[in-house]
Write a protein that holds these residues in place. Structure first.
Motif, PDB file in Angstrom:
ATOM      1  N   ALA A  68      -7.362  12.748  10.602  1.00 35.23           N
ATOM      2  CA  ALA A  68      -8.412  12.632  10.172  1.00 35.23           C
ATOM      3  C   ALA A  68      -7.494  10.982   9.360  1.00 35.23           C
ATOM      4  N   PRO A  69      -8.892   9.503   9.075  1.00 32.04           N
ATOM      5  CA  PRO A  69      -7.861   8.806   8.737  1.00 32.04           C
ATOM      6  C   PRO A  69      -7.312   8.542   7.302  1.00 32.04           C
ATOM      7  N   LEU A  70      -7.987   9.402   6.108  1.00 28.25           N
ATOM      8  CA  LEU A  70      -7.501   9.808   5.281  1.00 28.25           C
ATOM      9  C   LEU A  70      -6.046  10.272   5.420  1.00 28.25           C
ATOM     10  N   ARG A  71      -6.409  11.026   5.985  1.00 22.97           N
ATOM     11  CA  ARG A  71      -4.715  12.039   6.613  1.00 22.97           C
ATOM     12  C   ARG A  71      -3.878  11.463   6.730  1.00 22.97           C
ATOM     13  N   LEU A  72      -4.148  10.319   7.637  1.00 21.65           N
ATOM     14  CA  LEU A  72      -2.830   9.335   8.147  1.00 21.65           C
ATOM     15  C   LEU A  72      -1.946   8.950   7.071  1.00 21.65           C
ATOM     16  N   ARG A  73      -3.636   8.610   6.800  1.00 24.79           N
ATOM     17  CA  ARG A  73      -2.886   7.252   5.415  1.00 24.79           C
ATOM     18  C   ARG A  73      -2.003   7.982   4.155  1.00 24.79           C
ATOM     19  N   LEU A  74      -2.007   9.670   3.792  1.00 18.14           N
ATOM     20  CA  LEU A  74      -1.668  10.242   3.567  1.00 18.14           C
ATOM     21  C   LEU A  74      -0.036  10.362   3.426  1.00 18.14           C
ATOM     22  N   CYS A  75      -0.102  11.160   5.094  1.00 23.98           N
ATOM     23  CA  CYS A  75       1.640  11.265   5.130  1.00 23.98           C
ATOM     24  C   CYS A  75       2.088  10.021   5.523  1.00 23.98           C
ATOM     25  N   SER A  76       1.174   8.728   5.851  1.00 25.83           N
ATOM     26  CA  SER A  76       2.057   7.497   5.971  1.00 25.83           C
ATOM     27  C   SER A  76       2.851   7.511   4.391  1.00 25.83           C
ATOM     28  N   VAL A  77       1.874   7.669   3.236  1.00 22.05           N
ATOM     29  CA  VAL A  77       2.610   6.765   2.183  1.00 22.05           C
ATOM     30  C   VAL A  77       3.189   8.500   1.818  1.00 22.05           C
ATOM     31  N   LEU A  78       3.345   9.632   2.316  1.00 25.20           N
ATOM     32  CA  LEU A  78       4.318  10.582   1.555  1.00 25.20           C
ATOM     33  C   LEU A  78       5.156   9.754   2.391  1.00 25.20           C
ATOM     34  N   SER A  79       5.374   9.902   3.816  1.00 20.83           N
ATOM     35  CA  SER A  79       6.461   9.437   4.307  1.00 20.83           C
ATOM     36  C   SER A  79       7.828   8.816   4.074  1.00 20.83           C
ATOM     37  N   ALA A  80       7.458   7.515   3.194  1.00 24.35           N
ATOM     38  CA  ALA A  80       8.304   6.846   2.124  1.00 24.35           C
ATOM     39  C   ALA A  80       8.883   7.075   1.196  1.00 24.35           C
ATOM     40  N   VAL A  81       8.177   8.535   1.219  1.00 22.89           N
ATOM     41  CA  VAL A  81       9.680   8.669  -0.184  1.00 22.89           C
ATOM     42  C   VAL A  81       9.671   9.925  -0.463  1.00 22.89           C
ATOM     43  N   ASP A  82      10.092  10.700  -1.270  1.00 24.21           N
ATOM     44  CA  ASP A  82      10.209  11.932  -1.556  1.00 24.21           C
ATOM     45  C   ASP A  82       9.159  13.434  -1.875  1.00 24.21           C
ATOM     46  N   ALA A  83       8.713  12.160  -2.771  1.00 24.85           N
ATOM     47  CA  ALA A  83       7.608  13.028  -3.541  1.00 24.85           C
ATOM     48  C   ALA A  83       6.219  11.897  -3.950  1.00 24.85           C
ATOM     49  N   VAL A  84       5.827  12.384  -3.960  1.00 25.81           N
ATOM     50  CA  VAL A  84       4.156  12.028  -4.618  1.00 25.81           C
ATOM     51  C   VAL A  84       3.709  12.512  -6.147  1.00 25.81           C
ATOM     52  N   GLU A  85       3.331  11.798  -7.501  1.00 26.03           N
ATOM     53  CA  GLU A  85       2.287  12.318  -8.006  1.00 26.03           C
ATOM     54  C   GLU A  85       0.530  12.593  -7.469  1.00 26.03           C
ATOM     55  N   PHE A  86       0.223  13.602  -7.610  1.00 29.01           N
ATOM     56  CA  PHE A  86      -0.787  13.716  -7.030  1.00 29.01           C
ATOM     57  C   PHE A  86      -2.377  12.822  -7.608  1.00 29.01           C
ATOM     58  N   SER A  87      -1.714  12.300  -9.518  1.00 35.14           N
ATOM     59  CA  SER A  87      -3.343  11.386  -9.430  1.00 35.14           C
ATOM     60  C   SER A  87      -2.302   9.620  -9.315  1.00 35.14           C
TER      61      SER A  87
END
Lengths: 243, 99
Positions: free
Chosen positions: B10-29
């Motif tokens: 799913a496009p949004l999940r792909l973007r979500l995973c891509s952003v998450l892959s750049a860091v250790d953790a991201v805040e939900f907001s």
């Protein structure tokens, strides 16, 4: 945003990355011609001339046009994200969709990495913690009676300083990336930084044993600029790796 | 040839995973604002990733407020790499057939 239209038995499907969306106009499904005009108008306005209202019905999203007005891109994104969350089964993308998805993912990552910032005073706080730790270790090595106390005190100060620095980083960026969590390109910086800290510990200890306390403290203080340099270098390598 | 991952597809999940892959953790907001989606939508996508074992979600207190932090697991990172490789293979195939 790229849109693709496909004709099917039930009329026209609007497809973005393989997600089917049923389009209704004014509450009732309209002839295909009307749908074409609607989407042509949206395209002509560079993203939207109609206000869309999305809702899920029987596991399928219906977009209704309610009035002719400006449609912000963010609304389209929200509607499409609802579509994408409806069902786990989605058709496989075609090559054009794959290209778009690939670039969108890469751009999202790149933009995120580019916008990460070191908060004001981050390196100073972390560097001060390192300097205190180095001096405490040197002090402990020169005077064995206080070795344990000096080491523990130095460690506590360093952990405390690191904690403050990392909280400031999290507060500023809403994200956390540890040194080892970064790309491999940053590992060389971490290795070099660790080696430099060890060298400072050795030098500071040697001077302290040689009864040159002031010089030993000055050497420990070198951890401040070293940490600042290391942090900036690390961030530069991190951004370059995601560029 | 690597296969596309239906969870990440799913496009949004792909973007979500891509952003998450750049860091250790991201805040939900922060994720919600960057991806430009509603809380409920992001929550649903995160739940899908967590259920698949691709992400973790944990609560943390930051400046006196409860925050939720999302992170990719090792398995999630590996799945993302495979998915991106599959997308790249699709693109390459299209280029070869075009020439």
């Amino acid at each position: 945003m790229q849109w693709a239209r496909h004709r099917c038995d039930s009329g026209f499907e609007v497809v973005r990355l393989g997600v089917p969306v049923e389009l209704r106009v004014g509450g009732a499904r309209r002839p295909a011609r009307c749908q074409i005009e609607t989407w042509a108008a949206i395209d002509a306005a560079g993203g939207g001339a109609c206000e869309l209202d999305g809702q899920s019905r029987a596991g399928r999203l219906t977009i209704e046009t309610t009035s002719r007005c400006y449609l912000p891109e963010r609304k389209v994104d929200v509607i499409l994200s609802v579509v994408e969350s409806i069902g786990p089964q989605q058709p496989l993308p075609r090559s054009a969709d794959a290209r778009e998805a690939f670039h969108e993912a890469a751009e999202a990552k790149r933009q995120f990495a580019r916008e990460l910032r070191l908060p004001r005073g981050y390196s100073v706080i972390a560097g001060a913690g390192n300097a205190v730790f180095i001096f405490a270790v040197a002090l402990g090595n020169s005077e064995w009676r206080f070795a344990s106390l000096a080491f523990v005190t130095g460690l506590v100060v360093q952990v405390f300083a690191t904690g403050i620095a990392s909280r400031r980083f999290k507060r500023l960026n809403g994200a956390w990336v540890s040194g080892f969590g970064g790309p491999r390109a940053t590992w060389s910086v971490i290795g070099l930084f660790a080696a430099s800290l060890i060298a400072l510990i050795v030098a500071s200890t040697w001077l302290m044993v040689d009864s040159q306390g002031v010089l030993s403290a000055l050497v420990a203080l070198c951890a401040l600029p070293l940490t600042t340099l290391g942090d900036r270098w690390w961030m530069a390598r991190y951004r370059a790796a995601h560029a | 040839m690597p296969e596309l991952d239906p969870v990440i597809h799913a496009p949004l999940r792909l973007r979500l995973c891509s952003v998450l892959s750049a860091v250790d953790a991201v805040e939900f907001s922060n994720l919600r604002d960057r991806l430009n989606v509603a809380d409920s939508v992001l929550s649903k996508h995160v739940s899908t990733l967590v259920d698949a074992g691709y992400a973790t979600s944990r609560k943390e207190s930051l400046d006196g407020r409860r925050t939720t932090w999302i992170a990719l697991t090792r398995q999630g990172r590996a799945a993302l790499r495979k998915h991106l490789a599959a997308l790249q293979a699709l693109i390459d195939d299209a280029q070869v057939s075009a020439t």
